[in-house]
Design an enzyme around this catalytic site. Structure first.
Site, PDB file in Angstrom:
ATOM      1  N   HIS A  59       1.119  -1.096   0.191  1.00 48.22           N
ATOM      2  CA  HIS A  59      -0.003   0.517  -0.249  1.00 48.22           C
ATOM      3  C   HIS A  59       0.614   1.765   0.036  1.00 48.22           C
ATOM      4  O   HIS A  59       1.924   1.194   0.338  1.00 48.22           O
ATOM      5  CB  HIS A  59      -0.844   0.035   1.588  1.00 48.22           C
ATOM      6  CG  HIS A  59      -0.632   0.360   2.370  1.00 48.22           C
ATOM      7  ND1 HIS A  59      -0.059  -0.991   3.827  1.00 48.22           N
ATOM      8  CD2 HIS A  59       0.011   1.300   3.647  1.00 48.22           C
ATOM      9  CE1 HIS A  59       0.289  -0.961   4.435  1.00 48.22           C
ATOM     10  NE2 HIS A  59       0.469   1.131   4.504  1.00 48.22           N
TER      11      HIS A  59
ATOM     12  N   GLU B  89      -3.643   4.570   1.773  1.00 47.63           N
ATOM     13  CA  GLU B  89      -3.703   4.546   3.585  1.00 47.63           C
ATOM     14  C   GLU B  89      -3.811   5.636   3.591  1.00 47.63           C
ATOM     15  O   GLU B  89      -3.311   6.602   3.078  1.00 47.63           O
ATOM     16  CB  GLU B  89      -2.593   3.404   4.392  1.00 47.63           C
ATOM     17  CG  GLU B  89      -2.550   4.145   5.779  1.00 47.63           C
ATOM     18  CD  GLU B  89      -2.067   3.873   6.467  1.00 47.63           C
ATOM     19  OE1 GLU B  89      -0.733   2.679   5.928  1.00 47.63           O
ATOM     20  OE2 GLU B  89      -1.641   4.135   7.609  1.00 47.63           O
TER      21      GLU B  89
END
Ligand SMILES: CC[C@@H](C(=O)O)C(=O)SCCNC(=O)CCNC(=O)[C@H](O)C(C)(C)COP(=O)(O)OP(=O)(O)OC[C@H]1O[C@@H](n2cnc3c(N)ncnc32)[C@H](O)[C@@H]1OP(=O)(O)O
Ligand SMILES: [Co+2]
Length: 134
Positions: A79, A130
């Site tokens: 991520h 994120e």
């Protein structure tokens, strides 16, 4: 909405081995491991000065990265974390535009002690995003 790049995360099958690779082979400064049971991972951070690399391995039976590692047994980019000034305003705006906010939609406390949220990869060009409160 987006601020600085806080970190790029790499999921790994063996955090100690990955730490040795970054510390010894690449000569990088690597933090001590943090076991974050609420997130189902143990992480270290590689400090690069302008941003960080987060190395993470599964913690517990229900780790959210277990599926990713099953598909990528050697590990891989997992991520990307962007900072936002106001994570609630960002969440509400994105949800209002139809983006899927993962979990129950409420921020959790991340590895830096700040609120974090995750956005579904299918809504962001195949990349798990994120957000971390700056
Ligand atoms: C340390 C704390 C914190 C910090 O402060 O930095 C963290 O970073 S915690 C990090 C770990 N926590 C999370 O990742 C939470 C959010 N993740 C999830 O909820 C799940 O991983 C997921 C994104 C919903 C994926 O769930 P999974 O069960 O692995 O797979 P699915 O089959 O549901 O996936 C659907 C679809 O998405 C693709 N996918 C999965 N993971 C990724 C990824 N990392 N990057 C890109 N794409 C991903 C998966 O391949 C599926 O695609 P299709 O097969 O095409 O349907
Ligand atoms: Co992260």
């Amino acid at each position: 909405m987006l601020g600085r790049l806080n970190h790029v995360a790499i999921a790994v099958p063996d955090l100690a081995a990955a730490t040795a690779t970054y510390r010894d082979t690449l000569g990088a400064k690597v933090s001590q491991p943090q076991a974050l049971a609420e997130h189902g991972v143990t992480v270290v951070f590689v400090d690069l000065g302008n941003t960080k690399v987060e190395l993470l391995e599964p913690l517990g039976e229900t780790s959210p990265i277990a599926g990713f590692l099953a598909k990528n047994p050697s590990g891989g980019m997992h991520h990307i974390c962007y900072e936002v000034d106001d994570i609630i305003a960002a969440r509400d705006r994105l949800a209002g535009e139809g983006a899927r906010v993962l979990g129950d939609g409420e921020p959790k406390t991340g590895a830096h002690g700040k609120p974090v949220l995750f956005l579904h990869p299918k809504d962001f060009v195949g990349t798990l995003v994120e957000l971390e409160q700056a």
